[in-house]
Write a protein that holds these residues in place. Structure first.
Motif, PDB file in Angstrom:
ATOM      1  N   ILE A 168       0.856  -1.187   0.000  1.00 37.64           N
ATOM      2  CA  ILE A 168       0.000   0.000   0.000  1.00 37.64           C
ATOM      3  C   ILE A 168       0.886   1.228   0.000  1.00 37.64           C
ATOM      4  O   ILE A 168       1.904   1.277   0.684  1.00 37.64           O
ATOM      5  CB  ILE A 168      -0.975   0.005   1.197  1.00 37.64           C
ATOM      6  CG1 ILE A 168      -1.945   1.178   1.081  1.00 37.64           C
ATOM      7  CG2 ILE A 168      -0.243   0.007   2.518  1.00 37.64           C
ATOM      8  CD1 ILE A 168      -3.116   1.081   2.044  1.00 37.64           C
ATOM      9  N   ARG A 169       0.497   2.194  -0.814  1.00 37.66           N
ATOM     10  CA  ARG A 169       1.278   3.423  -0.904  1.00 37.66           C
ATOM     11  C   ARG A 169       0.339   4.605  -0.771  1.00 37.66           C
ATOM     12  O   ARG A 169      -0.702   4.651  -1.415  1.00 37.66           O
ATOM     13  CB  ARG A 169       1.998   3.461  -2.255  1.00 37.66           C
ATOM     14  CG  ARG A 169       2.973   4.592  -2.352  1.00 37.66           C
ATOM     15  CD  ARG A 169       4.044   4.309  -3.384  1.00 37.66           C
ATOM     16  NE  ARG A 169       3.522   4.338  -4.718  1.00 37.66           N
ATOM     17  CZ  ARG A 169       4.265   4.724  -5.767  1.00 37.66           C
ATOM     18  NH1 ARG A 169       5.523   5.072  -5.624  1.00 37.66           N
ATOM     19  NH2 ARG A 169       3.750   4.709  -6.962  1.00 37.66           N
ATOM     20  N   ASN A 170       0.695   5.555   0.050  1.00 37.25           N
ATOM     21  CA  ASN A 170      -0.107   6.778   0.170  1.00 37.25           C
ATOM     22  C   ASN A 170       0.265   7.742  -0.940  1.00 37.25           C
ATOM     23  O   ASN A 170       1.406   7.779  -1.394  1.00 37.25           O
ATOM     24  CB  ASN A 170       0.141   7.438   1.516  1.00 37.25           C
ATOM     25  CG  ASN A 170      -0.668   6.764   2.597  1.00 37.25           C
ATOM     26  OD1 ASN A 170      -0.246   5.744   3.138  1.00 37.25           O
ATOM     27  ND2 ASN A 170      -1.845   7.278   2.872  1.00 37.25           N
ATOM     28  N   ILE A 171      -0.717   8.514  -1.351  1.00 33.69           N
ATOM     29  CA  ILE A 171      -0.504   9.541  -2.363  1.00 33.69           C
ATOM     30  C   ILE A 171      -0.775  10.888  -1.706  1.00 33.69           C
ATOM     31  O   ILE A 171      -1.769  11.025  -0.982  1.00 33.69           O
ATOM     32  CB  ILE A 171      -1.482   9.365  -3.551  1.00 33.69           C
ATOM     33  CG1 ILE A 171      -1.493   7.915  -4.060  1.00 33.69           C
ATOM     34  CG2 ILE A 171      -1.155  10.350  -4.673  1.00 33.69           C
ATOM     35  CD1 ILE A 171      -0.239   7.430  -4.697  1.00 33.69           C
ATOM     36  N   ALA A 206      -2.096  14.169  -2.431  1.00 31.86           N
ATOM     37  CA  ALA A 206      -2.839  14.852  -3.489  1.00 31.86           C
ATOM     38  C   ALA A 206      -2.881  16.342  -3.174  1.00 31.86           C
ATOM     39  O   ALA A 206      -3.505  16.756  -2.203  1.00 31.86           O
ATOM     40  CB  ALA A 206      -4.253  14.280  -3.589  1.00 31.86           C
ATOM     41  N   MET A 235       0.545  19.333  -7.906  1.00 32.66           N
ATOM     42  CA  MET A 235       1.812  18.727  -7.476  1.00 32.66           C
ATOM     43  C   MET A 235       1.608  17.418  -6.719  1.00 32.66           C
ATOM     44  O   MET A 235       2.325  17.126  -5.763  1.00 32.66           O
ATOM     45  CB  MET A 235       2.640  19.727  -6.663  1.00 32.66           C
ATOM     46  CG  MET A 235       1.877  20.438  -5.604  1.00 32.66           C
ATOM     47  SD  MET A 235       2.867  21.775  -4.862  1.00 32.66           S
ATOM     48  CE  MET A 235       4.052  20.808  -3.915  1.00 32.66           C
ATOM     49  N   SER A 236       0.640  16.633  -7.177  1.00 35.82           N
ATOM     50  CA  SER A 236       0.369  15.348  -6.534  1.00 35.82           C
ATOM     51  C   SER A 236       1.497  14.357  -6.805  1.00 35.82           C
ATOM     52  O   SER A 236       2.081  14.347  -7.884  1.00 35.82           O
ATOM     53  CB  SER A 236      -0.960  14.784  -7.041  1.00 35.82           C
ATOM     54  OG  SER A 236      -2.010  15.634  -6.624  1.00 35.82           O
ATOM     55  N   ARG A 237       1.776  13.533  -5.823  1.00 36.26           N
ATOM     56  CA  ARG A 237       2.863  12.564  -5.902  1.00 36.26           C
ATOM     57  C   ARG A 237       2.704  11.539  -4.789  1.00 36.26           C
ATOM     58  O   ARG A 237       2.102  11.825  -3.764  1.00 36.26           O
ATOM     59  CB  ARG A 237       4.214  13.245  -5.749  1.00 36.26           C
ATOM     60  CG  ARG A 237       4.238  14.233  -4.593  1.00 36.26           C
ATOM     61  CD  ARG A 237       5.613  14.811  -4.390  1.00 36.26           C
ATOM     62  NE  ARG A 237       6.451  13.801  -3.805  1.00 36.26           N
ATOM     63  CZ  ARG A 237       7.763  13.907  -3.642  1.00 36.26           C
ATOM     64  NH1 ARG A 237       8.373  14.997  -4.040  1.00 36.26           N
ATOM     65  NH2 ARG A 237       8.463  12.950  -3.090  1.00 36.26           N
ATOM     66  N   PRO A 238       3.268  10.361  -4.964  1.00 34.26           N
ATOM     67  CA  PRO A 238       3.242   9.382  -3.876  1.00 34.26           C
ATOM     68  C   PRO A 238       4.051   9.894  -2.684  1.00 34.26           C
ATOM     69  O   PRO A 238       4.953  10.727  -2.833  1.00 34.26           O
ATOM     70  CB  PRO A 238       3.914   8.151  -4.506  1.00 34.26           C
ATOM     71  CG  PRO A 238       3.741   8.324  -5.981  1.00 34.26           C
ATOM     72  CD  PRO A 238       3.847   9.803  -6.204  1.00 34.26           C
ATOM     73  N   SER A 239       3.718   9.410  -1.514  1.00 37.68           N
ATOM     74  CA  SER A 239       4.456   9.776  -0.307  1.00 37.68           C
ATOM     75  C   SER A 239       5.863   9.200  -0.365  1.00 37.68           C
ATOM     76  O   SER A 239       6.095   8.155  -0.974  1.00 37.68           O
ATOM     77  CB  SER A 239       3.752   9.217   0.922  1.00 37.68           C
ATOM     78  OG  SER A 239       2.495   9.819   1.073  1.00 37.68           O
ATOM     79  N   MET A 240       6.788   9.875   0.300  1.00 33.74           N
ATOM     80  CA  MET A 240       8.174   9.404   0.274  1.00 33.74           C
ATOM     81  C   MET A 240       8.374   8.167   1.152  1.00 33.74           C
ATOM     82  O   MET A 240       9.287   7.401   0.938  1.00 33.74           O
ATOM     83  CB  MET A 240       9.107  10.524   0.700  1.00 33.74           C
ATOM     84  CG  MET A 240       8.958  11.729  -0.224  1.00 33.74           C
ATOM     85  SD  MET A 240      10.390  12.838  -0.146  1.00 33.74           S
ATOM     86  CE  MET A 240      11.652  11.811  -0.897  1.00 33.74           C
ATOM     87  N   ARG A 241       7.534   8.008   2.157  1.00 39.83           N
ATOM     88  CA  ARG A 241       7.684   6.848   3.032  1.00 39.83           C
ATOM     89  C   ARG A 241       6.548   5.866   2.817  1.00 39.83           C
ATOM     90  O   ARG A 241       5.426   6.268   2.596  1.00 39.83           O
ATOM     91  CB  ARG A 241       7.664   7.267   4.502  1.00 39.83           C
ATOM     92  CG  ARG A 241       8.838   8.135   4.819  1.00 39.83           C
ATOM     93  CD  ARG A 241       8.963   8.455   6.274  1.00 39.83           C
ATOM     94  NE  ARG A 241      10.261   9.068   6.454  1.00 39.83           N
ATOM     95  CZ  ARG A 241      11.281   8.498   7.060  1.00 39.83           C
ATOM     96  NH1 ARG A 241      11.153   7.304   7.605  1.00 39.83           N
ATOM     97  NH2 ARG A 241      12.440   9.118   7.153  1.00 39.83           N
ATOM     98  N   MET A 242       6.858   4.597   2.876  1.00 45.59           N
ATOM     99  CA  MET A 242       5.800   3.600   2.845  1.00 45.59           C
ATOM    100  C   MET A 242       6.255   2.379   3.633  1.00 45.59           C
ATOM    101  O   MET A 242       7.439   2.230   3.952  1.00 45.59           O
ATOM    102  CB  MET A 242       5.417   3.237   1.415  1.00 45.59           C
ATOM    103  CG  MET A 242       6.418   2.443   0.640  1.00 45.59           C
ATOM    104  SD  MET A 242       5.872   2.074  -1.084  1.00 45.59           S
ATOM    105  CE  MET A 242       4.903   0.569  -0.833  1.00 45.59           C
ATOM    106  N   CYS A 298      -5.475   9.310   0.598  1.00 49.51           N
ATOM    107  CA  CYS A 298      -5.384   8.798  -0.781  1.00 49.51           C
ATOM    108  C   CYS A 298      -4.375   7.655  -0.820  1.00 49.51           C
ATOM    109  O   CYS A 298      -3.248   7.813  -0.349  1.00 49.51           O
ATOM    110  CB  CYS A 298      -4.901   9.893  -1.723  1.00 49.51           C
ATOM    111  SG  CYS A 298      -5.959  11.342  -1.733  1.00 49.51           S
ATOM    112  N   GLU A 331      -2.972   3.793  -2.989  1.00 53.29           N
ATOM    113  CA  GLU A 331      -3.089   2.776  -4.038  1.00 53.29           C
ATOM    114  C   GLU A 331      -2.559   1.473  -3.464  1.00 53.29           C
ATOM    115  O   GLU A 331      -1.672   1.478  -2.607  1.00 53.29           O
ATOM    116  CB  GLU A 331      -2.315   3.149  -5.304  1.00 53.29           C
ATOM    117  CG  GLU A 331      -0.824   3.184  -5.124  1.00 53.29           C
ATOM    118  CD  GLU A 331      -0.069   3.404  -6.435  1.00 53.29           C
ATOM    119  OE1 GLU A 331      -0.513   2.986  -7.501  1.00 53.29           O
ATOM    120  OE2 GLU A 331       1.010   4.012  -6.360  1.00 53.29           O
ATOM    121  N   HIS A 356       8.683   6.794  -2.688  1.00 52.15           N
ATOM    122  CA  HIS A 356       8.765   7.594  -3.916  1.00 52.15           C
ATOM    123  C   HIS A 356       9.981   8.491  -3.846  1.00 52.15           C
ATOM    124  O   HIS A 356      10.264   9.084  -2.810  1.00 52.15           O
ATOM    125  CB  HIS A 356       7.511   8.465  -4.062  1.00 52.15           C
ATOM    126  CG  HIS A 356       7.473   9.283  -5.318  1.00 52.15           C
ATOM    127  ND1 HIS A 356       7.325   8.725  -6.564  1.00 52.15           N
ATOM    128  CD2 HIS A 356       7.581  10.621  -5.528  1.00 52.15           C
ATOM    129  CE1 HIS A 356       7.321   9.685  -7.485  1.00 52.15           C
ATOM    130  NE2 HIS A 356       7.482  10.840  -6.871  1.00 52.15           N
TER     131      HIS A 356
END
Lengths: 256, 256, 256, 256
Positions: free
Chosen positions: A223-226, A228, A232-239, B218, B220, C242
């Motif tokens: 699971i990866r957070n985004i 939004a 400038m939306s992008r996935p979170s740097m930490r997962m 948010c 995925e 990311h």
């Protein structure tokens, strides 16, 4: 309406939130100020109050998700991504009869109970009395006690369940439970194991294929957070890189 | 016991399986031979039969998962990883009242109904009569019709639901439904949107934050199969790279 | 042999390591004790010494990877997974002529120089004098200065490079550089942009397709660590979710 | 200018492209028409021509990446994401001396040669004469022959290389090569192994830790394509789920 004894999620932000049971005497101390719990009695969920430092608190009605994420823990919890997939992959539903081997802190138990109730039931086993106690308290908070029977018992000695729709094994050596689970499942019933390591997954898959289980399916979920934000939306740097592998199989007849 | 009218999953391997309704006249033709459906009447689930070419078929009792994966489709289905996470993240449970905007082929509807039944209910809206018809047939097969009310109606004109625990939006422009959903949800109720593109996710997140929703989250999910084999386990070479992003939020009071 | 002026990676564990330049006067203070740098002069790389607290230190010869990971930073660095893919995807090699727009801290510059030397060259542009100074110091440490020409100059005013094999853009608005890069590249030359957000990626892809670039390819790389231990190997629980998206394209003729 | 003997990538789209050597007699037959290779002699790279069916073909100058992706194959190739990371993680650079155990089809050999040339060198071993022949042809096409010495020899009998900067093992049982590689590496030199399965990774990591290697680092890389389109960008639905794990380590002194 919020009353003495109600549970409330005191929500400031997604990372700063506290689950509390309403009690006239209670004051919740946080680094954003004190929340006087007696003052929220009589309010509706969704109301906004302030801490002693003037910070906003939303009075949120807790869900099963909140109870699990804020539960008392004695073991590693199973994450929502894995909880949900167990249900969706096995077709577990309201009314299902479920065997759980390895109660742990009762997070999975609570979640499954919320789905199978009121006509289904969870039978759960653990050999550790501390875990049984922790799980009992967590189930009570979430009001799931009526739908669960807890056994303080070594499941390796056998389990007293018949015709289960689904059996879920959360032990260090899930492959040792394959024949016991076979006996407990109904025809076509589903086996699930929580396997944090590749070794557990490999041994369990081999054991299942050799013991009249079909449709053996091994997976992992990421699971990866985004984040939004406008333009400038992008996935979170930490997962989270890994929680557990999961294995699924279905009972068929002997002698295949 | 398998009877006329029963559904059976004719399972050869995880990739070769057929869902069929038992009918004395029916013969299922496959590339591994013909299966004479009349001959399985009276058998128990879990029994093994053979095709005309001598290939093994397991008579598996279908689950909700099987009905969804083998459903008639008019639209892109929502995958089990996403179905399950919607339930686990929102705390949706047996007894919940759910609003679904965008019925599509009814896969999500079927899954949600299997969980909220028998005391909960799904209210679902679609403007496309073809989708409503497909969804109706899919719900019937899975025996979920009693727990669902279908509206052939444009949800942009408003929805006639109050105090929903959870609302799920599966439309191309989910941000347009934010204020309608706000009206339909109970305090602390959960908003969910299915957003295949980053643009949908970004617009919906902004709209939610500006309209009295909190805990906007948010995510995925990625699922990867593992090939578990003795001494040579490894992830599968192929995987699905993307199905959809998901957005979650909770209703709070106006004027936050 | 380690001498005055040599660089040494003082390696205790993968997480506890220090890059230092050998100097007779220097003592490196760490929480596992003091390392007297003068005492290592004359040793070979690969030798083991001890701190004042008796902890083991391996004297490792630093690589370009170590210099980059331990470099002085003024900006977000580009991660090895992305550095390596830029080279492998474009076919950048020893002897290549490279244009870099956005020098930043010089990590990418250092890496590219180590590959194109001694017959190739890097031409790099930045408008920020602080970055140029930091990059200069980082290049000196890694001994890459001879292979790089630095321009303190706004690349939006145009760049004085012709027939570059590869051009790499690491600015907030990479799409604005497309026509300048087109002029600087040789026929079939490769364009690369570092795009942390989806918006940057989308705008750059559109601009490239409209301006005589072909083979436009947008990707992201994920790296996950595995904890390999006897009978219990598994992915690490933490990972980076990311860093950046990357976009690649090739120059073709006008008027396609 | 394109001449007899030049290599050209005949590029129609990212998925429809052909690498060819220019020869007056050659005609390339594709499902989008015939390309008369003699007709492109004298053109510059970047020019556009048409097939017999009027479809556009860009005359692209092939890169090392194109030669590898279009190489003759006898084995599973190593993907660009993994090729690039090997270079970036080890600090392999122009001038490096490299030992490769397991030549295979020579894709990795070609890539490494393009980076270490002209002062560095690749020493590569394989026991399979067919692979050596295929690799030889692939190296010739990419003009990398001068930088590679090929040994048709069983590396388990020992390798005749000293003071290598980097050694890369691509065999089914990489753990068996640890002591041979130790002898061949310079102090602080880097060990790399290509390990498609978790078992190979686990065994190799254990062997390295027991044999004077430090900084043992196990990783996997995932690459995902993004479809960048105006207002509807999203990751691609398909992706490669797994190619290989990679293991990295560095030589230190005996007796640590």
């Amino acid at each position: 309406m919020i009353q003495e004894g109600s549970y409330v999620l005191l929500f400031h932000t997604s990372r700063k939130k506290w689950l509390t049971r309403v009690n006239r005497e209670k004051k919740v101390h946080t680094h954003i100020g004190v929340i006087d719990v007696s003052s929220i009695i009589g309010y509706e969920y969704g109301t906004i109050v302030k801490t002693s430092e003037g910070k906003i608190i939303h009075l949120v009605e807790p869900t099963i998700h909140d109870f699990i994420m804020k539960s008392e823990r004695g073991t590693q919890i199973i994450y929502p991504k894995d909880l949900g997939f167990i249900v969706a992959r096995t077709g577990l539903k309201s009314g299902s009869k479920v065997l759980e081997i390895g109660t742990g802190s009762g997070g999975l138990t609570t979640f499954l109970a919320s789905i199978v109730k009121t006509n289904g039931h969870i039978y759960t086993y653990d050999i550790n009395p501390n875990f049984i106690e922790i799980a009992k308290r967590n189930l009570e908070k979430a009001a799931m006690t009526p739908y669960v029977t807890m056994h303080l018992h070594d499941p390796r000695q056998g389990v007293h369940v018949q015709d289960a729709d689904v059996a879920i094994v959360d032990l260090g050596d899930p492959w040792t439970m394959v024949s016991h689970v076979y006996q407990a499942l109904k025809p076509s019933g589903a086996f699930v194991a929580i396997c944090p390591t590749m070794n557990q997954l490999e041994k369990s898959a081999i054991e299942l294929k050799q013991n009249s289980f079909i449709d053996v399916d091994c997976v992992e979920l990421l699971i990866r957070n985004i984040e939004a934000r406008e333009g400038m939306s992008r996935p979170s740097m930490r997962m989270v890189g890994h929680t557990t592998y999961l294995i699924f199989a279905r009972k068929t007849s002997y002698g295949m």
